[in-house]
Every structure is written in structure tokens, then in C-alpha cells.
Design an enzyme around this catalytic site. Sequence first.
Site, PDB file in Angstrom:
ATOM      1  N   SER A   1       0.866  -1.176  -0.076  1.00 30.69           N
ATOM      2  CA  SER A   1      -0.027  -0.008   0.101  1.00 30.69           C
ATOM      3  C   SER A   1       0.729   1.199  -0.073  1.00 30.69           C
ATOM      4  O   SER A   1       0.644   2.289  -0.663  1.00 30.69           O
ATOM      5  CB  SER A   1      -0.805   0.042   1.055  1.00 30.69           C
ATOM      6  OG  SER A   1      -1.517   1.245   1.573  1.00 30.69           O
TER       7      SER A   1
ATOM      8  N   LEU B   1       2.615   1.792  -3.308  1.00 26.14           N
ATOM      9  CA  LEU B   1       1.529   2.259  -4.236  1.00 26.14           C
ATOM     10  C   LEU B   1       1.483   3.617  -4.182  1.00 26.14           C
ATOM     11  O   LEU B   1       1.233   4.228  -5.344  1.00 26.14           O
ATOM     12  CB  LEU B   1       0.358   1.709  -4.135  1.00 26.14           C
ATOM     13  CG  LEU B   1      -0.242   0.621  -4.895  1.00 26.14           C
ATOM     14  CD1 LEU B   1      -1.582  -0.022  -4.578  1.00 26.14           C
ATOM     15  CD2 LEU B   1      -0.174   0.956  -6.469  1.00 26.14           C
ATOM     16  N   HIS B   2       1.928   4.484  -3.299  1.00 25.60           N
ATOM     17  CA  HIS B   2       1.578   5.903  -3.093  1.00 25.60           C
ATOM     18  C   HIS B   2       2.751   6.529  -3.501  1.00 25.60           C
ATOM     19  O   HIS B   2       2.797   7.690  -3.636  1.00 25.60           O
ATOM     20  CB  HIS B   2       1.381   6.239  -1.651  1.00 25.60           C
ATOM     21  CG  HIS B   2       0.252   6.138  -1.116  1.00 25.60           C
ATOM     22  ND1 HIS B   2      -0.241   4.782  -0.627  1.00 25.60           N
ATOM     23  CD2 HIS B   2      -1.001   6.504  -0.894  1.00 25.60           C
ATOM     24  CE1 HIS B   2      -1.446   4.566  -0.199  1.00 25.60           C
ATOM     25  NE2 HIS B   2      -1.998   5.955  -0.395  1.00 25.60           N
ATOM     26  N   GLY B   3       3.612   5.708  -4.229  1.00 26.34           N
ATOM     27  CA  GLY B   3       4.728   6.542  -4.897  1.00 26.34           C
ATOM     28  C   GLY B   3       5.913   6.850  -3.790  1.00 26.34           C
ATOM     29  O   GLY B   3       6.113   6.398  -2.714  1.00 26.34           O
TER      30      GLY B   3
END
Lengths: 457, 547
Positions: free
Chosen positions: B412, B415-417
Site C-alpha cells: 500500500s 503504491l503511493h509513490g
Amino acid sequence: MDLSYMLCLCLLALCSAAESKQKSGRGRGSMWWGIAKVGEPNNISPISTGFMYMDPAIHSTLRRKQRRLVRDNPGVLGALVKGANLAISECQHQFRNRRWNCSTRNFLRGKNLFGKIVDRGCRETGFIYAITSAAVTHSIARACSEGTIESCTCDYSHQTRSPQANHQAGSVAGVRDWEWGGCSDNIGFGFKFSREFVDTGERGRNLREKMNLHNNEAGRAHVQSEMRQECKCHGMSGSCTVKTCWMRLANFRVIGDNLKARFDGATRVQVSNSLRQSSNAVAVVSPNAAGGNAVGGGNGLPPVVSGFEDERMLNDHMPELLLSNKHHPNMPSPNSLPVAGARARNGRRQGKKHNRYHFQLNPHNPEHKPPGPKDIVYLEPSPSFCEKNLRQGILGTHGRQCNDTSLGVDGCDLMCCGRGYRTQEVVVVERCACTFHWCCEVKCKLCRTKKIIHTCL
Amino acid sequence: MDYHYFDEPDYIDIAASEDEEADEDEPESYIHPRVMYGRDQNPHEHLDQLHNEGSRVSAIDPVVERLRDTFEFCVLPSWHQILYYLAPLLLCCLACRLLSTLYAYHRFPEADRPRVRPNTMAVAPLHLISALSGLVMLYVTLGQRLWVLVLLSSLSYGLLQLVRLGSGQRGALAIALITIGSQFSYELLWHQPAAWTQLRGLQMVANMKVISLAFDMAEMGAVKQLMPSILAYLGYIFNPATCMLGPWISYTAYLQCLGTNTLARWRSQLFRALLHVIFCVLALAMSNCICPTLNEFDSHYMLATPNLWQVWMTWVGALGVRSSHYFVSYLSQAMLITAGQSLEMDRVTVPGRDRQQVCDAWTIEWPYSLSVLVRKWNIPMHEWLKRYIYGRMRGRAQQHTIVAVFCTYLVSSLLHGMDLRIYLVLLSLATFANGEVMLRRHLATLTRACIMANPCMGKDRCRYTHCPSKRGWGHWSSWLVMFVNLMFRLLAMFHLAYLGVVLLNDSLTDSLEMEDGEMPFLWHWWSSGYLSHYIGLGTFVLYLFIS
């Protein structure tokens, strides 16, 4: 040709000499400060808001052009009163620890609010001019976006102009800028109105008027440069998909602090040689030469030009009512102007009005830097403010409180000018242990504390 | 030039040169700003004066004026701007819905809706409508940056073909890795922080869609039938309801809603959409203006103690971050409703259940426990993580649930970079939530009381002796259970405020350059002495100690 020119110069020199004699050096645009005391019970009958501008006190305080500006822009008077009071309280805050503490006196007709200090051309005078003009700009801009002034609306000019940062950041061609805008503080109107209103009496014809003009402009420049943008991003988990921005004027305390810093580093100026030769220097500096000066101090510039780059932008958003005042006869009287000057004026009729802001001021000490657009300038050294001198409008520091531990100006040595001081213990009643009660009240207790107070002899 | 004023050599003393001369001015007419208490002045007189004023000093003026200022200079401009954002978003969603309904009405007059074969020519216009309206919407808000997004999406489509070649699961896993990895490389190579912060959220949603598509295809086995055509793929990725602000929707949910929209019950839907828009606008004002203003009120109005005040400040600061999330969530819900897109959370549709719920604001504000909060923060995202990451990890490592949970949090955060803040927050959150879950489970079995991290559902399903719903409120144990749960609630709120406040600085930058702020982003944690981390670790240690 040469002969007539010389003649004109002589005439001019005579005129200016005569003028400076009769007016005791004070600029004529300072009477409006008395507006701060409008509405106080000792001056006038209670105000009825609708007819405030008909008030006799205002009538005697404001010049004809200022009265017309107030009449043509309904709602502006309240902002002006607010601004003048803001200037006074900020000045008194900044100078609370100094020998001169920015005291004002009860407004009596025909006298100046700050007293006779205004007749001199010292630092303190310069500060008064700068802070009053800054306060007017600030409060007008505020009132504008609050909607209390009918003739100006929110400044939507920012929406079309893209922020500078984007041009540097976006190397991809044609990247669309963030959209932002909204009802920002209308600094444009405030700036313009302050020029029209505050600078009315200052034609920039003698050195004192130039000093006033410069300091007024410095105050406005400080307000303008303190305008800042606030933004916030929204999006999935901290990304910046949606961004909203708005403009804010800084708290006036910040502007007061900045101006105080400029006061400490103020520049003493004198008439430059070029100015002396063509006494009325309206046409000395061409607008082109004055154009490219940045607001940020302008320290590195060899020619001392206090031009403001923002003039063009501000002109675009000048409201109609103000524009209509532009060609009013209440301008430099034609009698005192020589033929050559008139011709020069005809040549550039458009820039006529703002040419009074384009002049040179040279530092008294040639080794010092020339003053920048945000610097405060003065003409003569300040008096010591130590002894009471009512002819000069100086109260002296007798009876002032001082701080015996401080080495600064508020310390007892400097404040009392070496006369010594009296120490006494007094009981002071203060509010203390204040607590906040929902909503919205603060309850305090009254505490009696013993304090040691030093008072100048 | 900064010489001191009083050291100036050219100082003159006028008093020495001129005699004092009484003018017409009376010195009394001058007002000294400072009030002095001299010996000759009676202090009691002042006391009386103050008493007459009353010791209740009204603070209405500064507070109210501040709030009025906030409304005038912050709330109104924010709303003014946000309306320009909202209008194209909602209009595109509405246009997409109307056009596809119109087409479906003409093309499929009977009930046989085109839900079987998504790749046929008959359905292609529906995909086209979806993709085009989404692209128009993106163009209006992003401008030229849209093409970056289109490029990345088409690259992903190429990657998706790998699943067809590769063998099922492994291909899908490869896609997940490549997609997440490529996001990093774009961020590193394409060095434009300003642009990337805008695109990151969009790219994240697109990545989630691609990864879920790959896993779904691999799971079904029949890759060739399920493989979306390029039009269907574009329609799915650029679906106007979800491409801008999320949330993630599954491909099947997208296909189900395609062309099945009717305009029945449009009044209630319009009402709901309006309600959501109002909520989102209020949340924006809360996040932009009200929370910062509340934060500016200094400790002059101190409530009780400085420590409590600091906790309150932290909570208010984090409330700004939370309401920013509510703004985005409510806006995306409004867009989902406008476009008639449902999330298909459950295979079985529960009647009366909100099928477009993205986040549950009430549960977040008044959380039962951290793990419940995490589940309700972004419900579709949670669903995605549960289905594609946690479920798979759980299948692999059956014994080690905790590993699976941590892996889920890790994915997770990836995914947020590239954002160190989010990594720290999410990993801390994982630790705290896990510690709480395990401690509470253990305590529940020890005391046979209903103090699990998940609320006990009703009388019959509660398997503990001490259940408030079972025993009734007459029994003392119910009150004790209640009290313990309340304490855990407050602890969760404290943790959330502590974690959320770190994300605050990021969004409050003056300019687009994020890096110019020199203030360390962990300042808030540092100032509170990493208190929450100690508590979180303490929970873990306590659990280990008990078990």
C-alpha cells in the site's frame, strides 16, 4: 533659446525658494491624518454614517481633492479612519521604547496630529509618512475585498495572470498552469487609492515634498511586497490533484516591523546636482529609465531612481472613478511653471501624473548607498528628544519609564539622557489567570503585583 | 547602513541651543500610549476602574473577527475556485451517463443487456463514450499533462499482454511488480515534482486497475476471452467516475454498470449527489480554512494544561488532513452517483446499502479501533488490498498472518509513490493496529469480555461471557467493558491525530516547489516526544508479556 531657458530657471529657483520659506518646509499632504480622530466625541457631533463626509471636521481636515475622492467612493471613509488609527497604534507600538514614542495629540483644527515633529525632515517624520501611507493601502485593500467599498470589487486580475513559479517549473511546453484566483485582497485598488489620496498635497517640487513622496511610496511598496499566496492540495493520499490558492495581505504588524527596520537604516538625502540645475525636476528622468527597477530593495542600482515596476499593472485595474480624477485642475499650478516645462508636459501628457514619482535622491554621504524604493529617507538629523521643547513639538523624556537593565534605547541611561532616574515600587493591578470559556469569553482574575518602576527625572 | 540611530555623530541637541518657550500647546493634550502608575496616583482608583469594567473581558471581538476574516479571505475564494473544478467533473460524468443510456436504449431495447461479451462491436460505443468523457474531463483539469497519463496507460496495456504469454499467476505478479516499479522510475527519471504530485494520485488509481485486471484474468484462467480490447481497456481506465479522484473499481463492476443505467429514480440520485457535493464543499472549508485558523489560536486561550492543549492542537491539525480526505472521498462519491457507477463491494447486493460509499467519516472520527479505522478509511482501496495482496499472501504463508498484514501495508505504501512520510505513517499504523488487535484479542480471551478490535455483533453472535448486549446494562461488567472500549477508542483517536499531523505540512506549501521548506517533516512527532510510538510499541510489549 538659451537665454529664455536660463530665465525660466531663475524664475523657478525664486519660486521654490519663496515657497519653502512660507510653508516652513512641511509637505502639505499631512493634514488628513487628523481623520483618525474623526468620530471621537471631543471633536464633533455624533456621526450619522450617511453624511459622514459632510462633517465639518472632515471638511477642515481633507483637501478638496481628498474630499471628492471620499465622496466618489462611498465607504472609503471608514477604511481611511481605520487605516489612520492603525498607523498610529502601530507607530506607537514600534516606538514604545524610544525617546520619541510617536505620541499624538488631541485633534484640534488646523494642527497636525503628530505635532510639530512633522515640520522637521527627520527620520521620525519619514517613518510617520511611510506608515500612514502603508496603513491606508492596507486598510483600503482589506475593505475592498470585504466589499465595504462600493466602487471596487474583488480583484480578479490574478486569475488570468499565471504564477511565476510555473514558468520555471514547467519545462514541458504549454503545460497548463494551476488554476487559481478568487477574491484576493485588492492590493491594486489600495495602492492606487493611496497614491491618489495620500499624495495629494505632495507635488514633489521641493526636496521636502520629494522626501514625503518617497516615504509614502516606500510604505506602499512594503505592503505590496508582503502580499503572499497560500495554497492547499487535495487528492488521493496526499497527491496534488486539486489545488486551491488564495492571496493574503500580511498582518500589519509585519509591515510595521519591516518599516521599523528601514527606519533604523534610513538614508539621509540631499538634492543631487542634476536636480539643483533644473529645479523642478518633473522631467528629468524619463519613464523608460525608471521602468525596470525591482521592488526588492534596489540596492545594486547605480542611478537612484525610485520608479515602481508595478505602475503599469496597477494602471490597468484603476477604477473608473479614480481615472476620472486624473485630469482635475487641482494640479501643479500653471503660473509657477516655465514655458519649457509646459512644453515638456504637453509632450508626455499621459505620464504627467506619475512623473512626480520619478526623481533622484542622492545620499548625504556620497559613500553610502543611494536609497532604494523601500528605504526611508530623511533630510536632517533628528533632535535628541531629551528636553522638552514645545516650539519644536518635543515632549522630552521627563517622567518616561525606562528599563534599568537594558543597554538599548529603552535603557535608563539612554532614555533619560544621563539625567538619572527615580526608582519606586508601585502596586500594579493586572488581569491574570485568564481562562477561555466556551464560547467566546475570557474570564480573568485581577492580581495585584508589586513592581519596581524606573522613571526618568 | 545599519548603524544605530542614537550613535549617529551628527546628532544635535536642540534643547541646548534654544530656550524652552511656552507655546500655545498644552502638554496635557499629548497622549502617552503607556499608562504609568506613579506614586501620586492611587492604585485603588485603577482597581475600581477595572472592577467597573468587569472581570469578564469579552473575547468575542478577536475570535469572531478572526473567523469572519477566515470566511472572507479563505472560505469564499476556496469555494469560488472549487466550483470551477467541480463543474467540469460532474458535467462529464453526467454526459457520459446520458449518452450511454441513450445509446443502450436504442441499441438494446429489450432486457438483454450487453454484459456477457464486453469486446463485441455492439458494446464498443459504450466504451468509447466512457473513455472520451473521461479524457475530456482530464484534459479540462490537467491540460497537456494528460498525455503523460495516456502514454503510461498504453504502456500498461502492452504489459498486460504479457499475461497472455506468461502463465497465469506468475505473469500477473510480474505485472504488479513492473507497474509499481515503473512508477518509481517515472518519478525518478521524469524529474518534475510539481507535475508529478498532480499525476501521482491518478497514476495510482490506474495502476491499481491494471494490477487487479491482471490478477482477475490470471485467476479466471481464460485469458483470451477476458482480455479486454483496447477500447474496453481505455473505457475502464478512463472511466470518468473513477479516473480523477479514484476510487478503484473492478473490471467486472465497470462492465456491469455499462449501459445498464436507467434514468429511473433520478430525483433521489440527484438529491444524493447534491448532498455529497455539499458535504465535500464543507469538508474543503474545514480543511483549508477552519482547521488552520483553529490551529493559530495560540495557547493564550489555554483549556486546561499545556499538554492537553498540545494534544488538542495535534488533533485539530490532523483534522485538516482528515477533512481533506473527506473532501476527496465525498467528491468521488458524488461523481460515482452522477455517473451511475456502483462499486460492487459485495457479490450479493444488500438492499438499502450505499453502493457508492468510499469512506465512512463517522467511523473515522469516532473509531472503534485502529484496524476498523483502516478498513473504513478508503473502502475500495481496502477491498483491493484485501483481495489482491492480503488474500494472496495469506494463501502463501498460512501460519504468519502478521507477515501478510505487514506485506499489505508495504504494498500500500509503495503504491503511493515515493513519499517517505507516507511510508512512515503507514508502517507505524501497521505496527500500532497489529499490536492493538493482538492485545485486545488476547485480553478478550483472558477476561472473556467483548473487548476485541472488532465490535461484537449483536446478542447472538457474541461469544464472550461479558457482553453488554448479553448481560444488559444492569450488570457492572457491561460498564467495565464499555469503559475499556472507550479507552481504546480514545487511544485510536490519539494515534490517528499523531500520525495524521505529519502529512499536514506537505499540503500547506506556499509555492509549487515542495523542497524549499527546511522544516523537518517529523517536527510534530519530535515535539510530542514520539509519544505515540512509545505507546504503540508498549502495546506490543504488553502483548508479548501477557502471552
